[in-house]
Design a protein around this motif. Structure first.
Motif, mmCIF file in Angstrom:
data_model
loop_
_atom_site.group_PDB
_atom_site.id
_atom_site.type_symbol
_atom_site.label_atom_id
_atom_site.label_comp_id
_atom_site.label_asym_id
_atom_site.label_seq_id
_atom_site.Cartn_x
_atom_site.Cartn_y
_atom_site.Cartn_z
ATOM 1 N N PHE A 28 -15.725 -27.118 0.170
ATOM 2 C CA PHE A 28 -14.831 -26.034 0.600
ATOM 3 C C PHE A 28 -13.540 -26.601 1.172
ATOM 4 O O PHE A 28 -12.483 -25.981 1.061
ATOM 5 C CB PHE A 28 -15.532 -25.117 1.603
ATOM 6 N N LEU A 87 -12.878 -18.505 5.648
ATOM 7 C CA LEU A 87 -13.574 -19.564 6.387
ATOM 8 C C LEU A 87 -13.331 -19.438 7.893
ATOM 9 O O LEU A 87 -14.224 -19.708 8.698
ATOM 10 C CB LEU A 87 -13.115 -20.940 5.893
ATOM 11 N N ALA A 129 -17.995 -23.972 7.385
ATOM 12 C CA ALA A 129 -16.618 -23.536 7.612
ATOM 13 C C ALA A 129 -15.880 -24.482 8.561
ATOM 14 O O ALA A 129 -14.707 -24.781 8.353
ATOM 15 C CB ALA A 129 -16.601 -22.109 8.147
ATOM 16 N N SER A 157 -15.275 -27.758 6.680
ATOM 17 C CA SER A 157 -14.263 -27.620 5.629
ATOM 18 C C SER A 157 -12.867 -27.670 6.242
ATOM 19 O O SER A 157 -11.935 -28.194 5.642
ATOM 20 C CB SER A 157 -14.462 -26.329 4.854
#
Ligand SMILES: Nc1ncnc2c1ncn2[C@@H]1O[C@H](COP(=O)(O)OP(=O)(O)O)[C@@H](O)[C@H]1O
Ligand SMILES: [Mg+2]
Lengths: 500, 246
Positions: A83, A109, A145, A148
């Motif tokens: 991600f 995210l 998240a 990332s």
């Protein structure tokens, strides 16, 4: 000359002013009813319970904690990297995709990581019932998240010119992408990814406190029954686990020139991806959504939450975040600078380790033995726990720093404290503050866990609404949470940019 | 038989309010060796970036093999190779990995992967590094650990290994001592290789500072303030030409 100048150094100390309102409320709320308990809690640290029975329990529960912690780490670091790549500029430049998608993914995210893993866990538990994999999924969602974001930030450091030169070679796009992102990804994994295992384990413990598997459950139960000796057995066993995992990773040399090791890593990479996907599908199709009706009633149920109450809760949450961030920023340099000799240093390091080790709910419960629940107490808890984390970073950086300035200043007869401040800390202040800005993002999220126990802010409301299946309220609280976290992240981003 | 490979038609490039390239017309024919002269800031680097498609001109059209860049596929575009003034190597990769990056265009993804894992073949890379007089002790060193002259030659090797028809080189002799300059210059400009073991670019445009390196070039282009002041055969170069641009 003696005017207070606003520079990075003074900015690191200024936030300690939060202690004034904090101290006022804490002193007003003091009580001595639980002093004995507190004493017992401290003494038990040196006298944990050790017998066959508890060792077997520890091994069993620790096993669960390791499994949840390790798999959530592995999955979240790999998907975090993926991600991170698809939310980085470089990806869109190479494939010529409009930046519009990049903004959407980033926004998505940001929302996901604004909600703490405990909250995800509680929500999932309400929907699916208790289930071993809920721990893993609950940690993975926000961790992917968070990771990332870190990966994407590192990918933004790729020089635009090296992108142009690779682009000019006119290689297949995936070859160009891989060649450019390779080093930032590997370095982020080494510098940040390994440390995330420790975080995963901590999160697993906290999830356990809220009833989702692993040793955390035992910690909570032993606290509830005031079995402090047992409690410390569990805490020390987690300490050993965290120290061991750190040592193991230090030993492993990540040498990308080693063929067998490379192939092993690639195999792990693809197997994890495949397994996660298939498990995810299995999980979705194999649950009969017992409580799903209550989710679908989300838009039907009316809410008792009034606007005024909601605003008050939001304000409480923001104040809670600010107060704890103040402590987390200023306490470590203040303490480390004032007690700057070898024996105090060891003592501070141990204390900081304990603050990191003991899950925030347990710290809060301990503090409740001599103070009534209040916003300040929750702030103190969060602040202390996070100060344990920021001081670790500060120690690591100070220890690896060139000490010639400091020694030279001391030999000139300048006081130890001043030499430390100007010769050592001033060089660290900027990067320390940048890290604290990142940390405060996390503090905002963590307000939800102390909120549940300390009955302040949105966290408390969330717990109330969840236990009464008031899904509309849950949604409102979550949106409020996300908004605070998103605004916080935006402000922190601005601060961080001005610092680096 | 003038066979135009690269052509600029009325190219202007504006950055903010500055006109950095000003109505440039240029034809580069197959096999020509062109020296691009101009003082610092005259627009040489910008012109080269337009020629290889990295910079889109504000006005005008760039044509490679009589087609605009948008019409060309990847393989056709890779017929141009560039040695950048600022080298643009990947600092965290080794010298040989960087040179192998030049082979990415003709290979698949798997090759890129193997190159990063350091398990691809470096035979060809070593051959070109040797031609650039790079010692084998630096093959596996990270770029950040090399000297300026070594980095310069790694960038040249990465460019030559592409075996492209057209070479654009931006001050490629920086950081090199006189002996190396002679060697590298013959690598960049020599038409045919005697042993036929290596393919050199047929057409070359080299941005230069130094006038003593002009022999071996067929043509000289003079640029000042983003404008071409002359575009002539080297034999016709006179002092008045140089006075116009310096
Ligand atoms: N990225 C840029 N941003 C702003 N100005 C630039 C940029 N690149 C080049 N210029 C300007 O364009 C002009 C030409 O630069 P350049 O092409 O690098 O010249 P040369 O390579 O001949 O030294 C200079 O005046 C320079 O200041
Ligand atoms: Mg230039």
């Amino acid at each position: 000359m003696n005017k207070l100048k606003l520079n990075y150094t003074s900015l690191s100390f200024l936030p300690i002013l939060v202690c004034i309102p904090l101290g006022y409320q804490l002193i007003n709320n003091i009580h001595f009813g639980g002093f004995k308990l507190f004493q017992e809690f401290l003494i038990s640290a040196f006298n944990p319970k050790i017998d066959n029975e508890i060792i077997i329990t520890v091994i069993k529960r620790l096993n669960e904690t390791i499994l949840i912690g390790f798999f959530s780490w592995l999955v979240s670091i790999i998907f975090g990297a993926i991600f991170g790549i698809i939310s980085s500029n470089i990806f869109y430049k190479i494939f010529n995709i409009p930046n519009f998608f990049y903004r959407i993914i980033r926004f998505f995210l940001t929302i996901i990581r604004s909600i703490h893993e405990v909250v995800w866990g509680i929500i999932l538990m309400q929907i699916y019932g208790i289930n071993f994999s809920i721990g893993i999924i609950a940690i993975c969602i926000p961790y992917i998240a968070v990771n990332s974001k870190v990966f994407a930030e590192q990918l933004e450091t790729i020089d635009y010119k090296s992108f142009e030169s690779i682009n000019q070679i006119n290689a297949p796009k995936f070859s160009s992408l891989l060649t450019l992102i390779w080093n930032p990804i590997i370095n982020t994994f080494k510098n940040f990814g390994l440390y995330r295992l420790e975080c995963s384990i901590r999160s697993t413990v906290i999830l356990g406190i809220f009833g989702i598997g692993g040793i955390g459950t035992n910690i909570f139960l032993s606290f509830q029954t005031l079995n402090f000796r047992e409690l410390w057995t569990y805490l020390w066993s987690i300490a050993i686990l965290i120290i061991l995992s750190g040592l193991i990773f230090k030993k492993i040399k990540f040498n990308t020139t080693n063929k067998i090791l490379s192939i092993f890593f690639i195999a792990v990479f693809f197997i994890t991806i495949l397994f996660s996907f298939s498990y995810f599908l299995y999980f979705i199709f194999n649950n009969n959504f017992e409580n799903f009706n209550s989710v679908s009633s989300l838009f039907k149920s009316s809410s008792d939450l009034r606007l005024f109450d909601l605003l008050k809760l939001i304000l409480e949450t923001i104040i809670l975040s600010l107060l704890s961030t103040g402590i987390a920023i200023s306490l470590p340099p203040l303490v480390i600078g004032n007690f700057n000799n070898n024996s105090s240093k060891i003592f501070i390091k141990i204390f900081a380790f304990l603050l990191r080790l003991i899950p925030t709910p347990v710290i809060l419960l301990t503090l409740l033995t001599f103070n009534n629940p209040s916003l300040s107490l929750a702030a103190l808890t969060l602040g202390l726990h996070n100060a344990g984390i920021t001081s670790k970073l500060l120690f690591t950086n100070l220890d690896s720093q060139d000490k010639r300035n400091y020694i030279a200043m001391k030999s000139l007869g300048i006081s130890k404290m001043t030499s430390w401040l100007l010769g050592l800390f001033s060089q660290q202040a900027k990067s320390y503050l940048a890290y604290c800005a990142y940390r405060s993002d996390i503090i905002i999220r963590e307000t939800s866990i102390v909120g549940v126990i300390g009955s302040v802010g949105l966290g408390w409301q969330l717990q109330e609404s969840l236990s009464s299946f008031a899904w509309q309220e849950v949604t409102i609280v979550l949106i409020a949470y996300s908004s605070i976290a998103i605004v916080g992240e935006l402000i922190n981003g601005k601060i961080k940019n001005s610092l680096t | 038989m003038n066979n135009t490979v690269l052509e600029l038609e009325n190219i202007s490039y504006k950055y903010k309010n500055d006109l950095i390239l000003n109505k440039i017309n240029l034809k580069i024919n197959s096999g020509e060796k062109i020296a691009l002269l101009g003082k610092s800031g005259s627009g040489k680097t910008t012109l080269i970036s337009v020629l290889n498609g990295t910079i889109k001109p504000t006005q005008g059209e760039v044509k490679l093999f009589n087609k605009s860049f948008e019409e060309l596929d990847r393989k056709q575009k890779s017929k141009i190779t560039t040695i950048w003034q600022d080298l643009r190597l990947i600092e965290d990769l080794s010298a040989e990995q960087n040179v192998n990056c030049g082979l990415l265009a003709e290979n698949n993804f798997y090759f890129a992967f193997k190159n990063l894992l350091n398990i691809s073949s470096f035979k060809k890379a070593h051959k070109y590094m040797k031609l650039c007089r790079l010692h084998n002790s630096i093959y596996d060193k990270k770029i950040r650990k090399l000297s300026g002259g070594q980095k310069q030659r790694v960038a040249i090797a990465r460019s030559l290994i592409q075996e492209s028809n057209i070479l654009l080189a931006d001050e490629p002799f920086n950081n090199l001592d006189p002996k190396l300059i002679t060697t590298i210059k013959s690598l960049l400009l020599e038409n045919v290789d005697k042993n036929n073991t290596k393919k050199f670019p047929k057409t070359a445009l080299v941005a230069l500072h130094r006038l003593d390196l002009l022999n071996d070039f067929d043509k000289v282009i003079g640029i000042r303030d983003g404008k071409i002041f002359f575009n002539i055969k080297r034999n016709n170069l006179k002092k008045i030409h140089l006075e116009k641009i310096y």
